[in-house]
Motif scaffolding. Structure first.
Motif, PDB file in Angstrom:
ATOM      1  N   SER A   1      28.164  17.367  38.701  1.00  0.00           N
ATOM      2  CA  SER A   1      27.554  16.135  39.198  1.00  0.00           C
ATOM      3  C   SER A   1      27.907  14.958  38.305  1.00  0.00           C
ATOM      4  N   PHE A   2      27.792  13.795  38.896  1.00  0.00           N
ATOM      5  CA  PHE A   2      28.080  12.544  38.172  1.00  0.00           C
ATOM      6  C   PHE A   2      27.168  11.483  38.783  1.00  0.00           C
ATOM      7  N   HIS A   3      25.883  11.599  38.489  1.00  0.00           N
ATOM      8  CA  HIS A   3      24.885  10.713  39.089  1.00  0.00           C
ATOM      9  C   HIS A   3      24.854   9.354  38.410  1.00  0.00           C
ATOM     10  N   LEU A   4      24.713   8.339  39.209  1.00  0.00           N
ATOM     11  CA  LEU A   4      24.612   6.961  38.727  1.00  0.00           C
ATOM     12  C   LEU A   4      23.139   6.636  38.494  1.00  0.00           C
ATOM     13  N   LYS A   5      22.866   5.966  37.373  1.00  0.00           N
ATOM     14  CA  LYS A   5      21.478   5.679  37.036  1.00  0.00           C
ATOM     15  C   LYS A   5      21.337   4.274  36.477  1.00  0.00           C
ATOM     16  N   LYS A   6      20.098   3.789  36.591  1.00  0.00           N
ATOM     17  CA  LYS A   6      19.746   2.531  35.952  1.00  0.00           C
ATOM     18  C   LYS A   6      18.255   2.596  35.638  1.00  0.00           C
ATOM     19  N   PRO A   7      17.856   2.245  34.426  1.00  0.00           N
ATOM     20  CA  PRO A   7      16.451   2.405  34.034  1.00  0.00           C
ATOM     21  C   PRO A   7      15.491   1.520  34.818  1.00  0.00           C
ATOM     22  N   SER A   8      15.932   0.330  35.206  1.00  0.00           N
ATOM     23  CA  SER A   8      15.049  -0.613  35.873  1.00  0.00           C
ATOM     24  C   SER A   8      15.841  -1.366  36.946  1.00  0.00           C
ATOM     25  N   ALA A   9      15.540  -1.088  38.190  1.00  0.00           N
ATOM     26  CA  ALA A   9      16.317  -1.658  39.299  1.00  0.00           C
ATOM     27  C   ALA A   9      15.966  -3.135  39.536  1.00  0.00           C
ATOM     28  N   LEU A  10      16.980  -3.873  39.971  1.00  0.00           N
ATOM     29  CA  LEU A  10      16.815  -5.261  40.364  1.00  0.00           C
ATOM     30  C   LEU A  10      17.109  -5.401  41.853  1.00  0.00           C
ATOM     31  N   VAL A  11      16.479  -6.387  42.478  1.00  0.00           N
ATOM     32  CA  VAL A  11      16.758  -6.637  43.892  1.00  0.00           C
ATOM     33  C   VAL A  11      18.254  -6.892  44.091  1.00  0.00           C
ATOM     34  N   SER A  12      18.864  -7.556  43.123  1.00  0.00           N
ATOM     35  CA  SER A  12      20.283  -7.883  43.215  1.00  0.00           C
ATOM     36  C   SER A  12      21.194  -6.663  43.097  1.00  0.00           C
ATOM     37  N   ASP A  13      20.628  -5.503  42.758  1.00  0.00           N
ATOM     38  CA  ASP A  13      21.419  -4.260  42.735  1.00  0.00           C
ATOM     39  C   ASP A  13      21.633  -3.696  44.134  1.00  0.00           C
ATOM     40  N   SER A  14      20.952  -4.240  45.108  1.00  0.00           N
ATOM     41  CA  SER A  14      21.095  -3.753  46.483  1.00  0.00           C
ATOM     42  C   SER A  14      22.538  -3.928  46.939  1.00  0.00           C
ATOM     43  N   ALA A  15      23.162  -2.819  47.293  1.00  0.00           N
ATOM     44  CA  ALA A  15      24.590  -2.828  47.644  1.00  0.00           C
ATOM     45  C   ALA A  15      24.972  -1.424  48.087  1.00  0.00           C
ATOM     46  N   LEU A  16      26.247  -1.266  48.364  1.00  0.00           N
ATOM     47  CA  LEU A  16      26.808   0.038  48.738  1.00  0.00           C
ATOM     48  C   LEU A  16      27.538   0.606  47.528  1.00  0.00           C
ATOM     49  N   TYR A  17      27.236   1.834  47.159  1.00  0.00           N
ATOM     50  CA  TYR A  17      27.794   2.449  45.965  1.00  0.00           C
ATOM     51  C   TYR A  17      28.668   3.633  46.342  1.00  0.00           C
ATOM     52  N   PHE A  18      29.852   3.663  45.737  1.00  0.00           N
ATOM     53  CA  PHE A  18      30.824   4.717  46.015  1.00  0.00           C
ATOM     54  C   PHE A  18      31.146   5.486  44.740  1.00  0.00           C
ATOM     55  N   CYS A  19      31.124   6.800  44.863  1.00  0.00           N
ATOM     56  CA  CYS A  19      31.627   7.697  43.828  1.00  0.00           C
ATOM     57  C   CYS A  19      33.058   8.065  44.209  1.00  0.00           C
ATOM     58  N   ALA A  20      33.915   8.263  43.206  1.00  0.00           N
ATOM     59  CA  ALA A  20      35.308   8.604  43.491  1.00  0.00           C
ATOM     60  C   ALA A  20      35.839   9.547  42.430  1.00  0.00           C
ATOM     61  N   VAL A  21      36.813  10.351  42.827  1.00  0.00           N
ATOM     62  CA  VAL A  21      37.487  11.258  41.904  1.00  0.00           C
ATOM     63  C   VAL A  21      38.984  11.063  42.035  1.00  0.00           C
ATOM     64  N   ARG A  22      39.674  11.100  40.908  1.00  0.00           N
ATOM     65  CA  ARG A  22      41.130  10.946  40.951  1.00  0.00           C
ATOM     66  C   ARG A  22      41.763  12.291  41.268  1.00  0.00           C
ATOM     67  N   VAL A  23      42.736  12.255  42.189  1.00  0.00           N
ATOM     68  CA  VAL A  23      43.502  13.449  42.513  1.00  0.00           C
ATOM     69  C   VAL A  23      44.419  13.756  41.335  1.00  0.00           C
ATOM     70  N   GLU A  24      44.396  14.995  40.890  1.00  0.00           N
ATOM     71  CA  GLU A  24      45.131  15.381  39.690  1.00  0.00           C
ATOM     72  C   GLU A  24      46.597  15.008  39.769  1.00  0.00           C
ATOM     73  N   ASN A  25      47.098  14.445  38.689  1.00  0.00           N
ATOM     74  CA  ASN A  25      48.511  14.075  38.568  1.00  0.00           C
ATOM     75  C   ASN A  25      48.969  13.013  39.557  1.00  0.00           C
ATOM     76  N   THR A  26      48.039  12.251  40.071  1.00  0.00           N
ATOM     77  CA  THR A  26      48.399  11.133  40.962  1.00  0.00           C
ATOM     78  C   THR A  26      47.571   9.909  40.596  1.00  0.00           C
ATOM     79  N   ASP A  27      47.879   8.810  41.302  1.00  0.00           N
ATOM     80  CA  ASP A  27      47.073   7.604  41.176  1.00  0.00           C
ATOM     81  C   ASP A  27      45.968   7.535  42.224  1.00  0.00           C
ATOM     82  N   LYS A  28      45.942   8.482  43.125  1.00  0.00           N
ATOM     83  CA  LYS A  28      45.028   8.424  44.257  1.00  0.00           C
ATOM     84  C   LYS A  28      43.588   8.669  43.841  1.00  0.00           C
ATOM     85  N   LEU A  29      42.692   7.919  44.462  1.00  0.00           N
ATOM     86  CA  LEU A  29      41.265   8.170  44.349  1.00  0.00           C
ATOM     87  C   LEU A  29      40.747   8.660  45.694  1.00  0.00           C
ATOM     88  N   ILE A  30      39.877   9.643  45.632  1.00  0.00           N
ATOM     89  CA  ILE A  30      39.165  10.068  46.837  1.00  0.00           C
ATOM     90  C   ILE A  30      37.737   9.573  46.713  1.00  0.00           C
TER      91      ILE A  30
END
Lengths: 112, 113
Positions: free
Chosen positions: B73-102
């Protein structure tokens, strides 16, 4: 640096027309990526270039889509002929040596 | 093959409360993991990355992420949320030996005042 620059920001066209999206990567970056974002399919990688050479175009939907990178500072994504299902936001991103990808603001394409 | 999963389409949290946006990954080698944020009508912006080293990674805007190898797992955290943090969040992993992100499917974070 101004970041990754995409043009136009919005494009409205009619089915069957040719559409060309443009991207200027960050100066010095050697990899360039084209993505498409839709509600249904999320964020999809279409193609990416390394040192102006296409490396992986497995995400290009079909022959109607083509991408070029004639030099290190410019790339185009062309759709010919366009179809309503091509409506999406198209993003360009660039990076340096497998580094962080920096995204442009996107082009919102509507095909009527 | 590399993949990431974001199990929650939306996370709701009250302003001032801690927030967590979940991400799990599958890789065949060493994981190179990223979090990006997308504000309305904008491109994705880099928040933080894990390549190697400390399991707790600090990033932009007060965000941090915890890498857990045993739970993949690679969970994103923040101790104290702000209204301005409202957004769409994406997790990504790099494909081995490439520049590609999934990228994951994204999690919409809504912070209520």
């Amino acid at each position: 640096d101004a970041g990754v620059i995409q043009s136009p920001r919005h494009e409205v066209t009619e089915m069957g027309q040719e559409v060309t999206l443009r991207c200027k990567p960050i100066s010095g970056h050697n990899s360039l990526f084209w993505y498409r974002q839709t509600m249904m399919r999320g964020l999809e990688l279409l193609i990416y270039f390394n040192n102006n050479v296409p490396i992986d175009d497995s995400g290009m939907p079909e022959d109607r889509f083509s991408a070029k990178m004639p030099n290190a500072s410019f790339s185009t994504l062309k759709i010919q002929p366009s179809e309503p299902r091509d409506s999406a936001v198209y993003f360009c991103a660039s990076s340096l040596l497998k580094g962080i990808q920096y995204f442009g603001a996107g082009t919102r394409l509507s095909v009527l | 093959a590399q993949s990431v999963a974001q199990p929650e389409d939306q996370v709701n949290v009250a302003e001032g409360n801690p927030l967590t946006v979940k991400c799990t990954y599958s890789v065949s080698g060493n994981p190179y993991l990223f979090w990006y944020v997308q504000y309305p009508n904008r491109g994705l912006q880099f928040l933080l990355k894990y390549i190697t080293g400390d399991n707790l990674v600090k990033g932009s805007y007060g965000f941090e992420a915890e890498f857990n190898k045993s739970q993949t797992s690679f969970h994103l955290k923040k101790p104290s949320a702000l209204v301005s943090d409202s957004a769409l969040y994406f997790c990504a992993v790099r494909v081995e030996n490439t520049d590609k992100l999934i990228f994951g499917t994204g999690t919409r974070l809504q912070v209520f005042p």
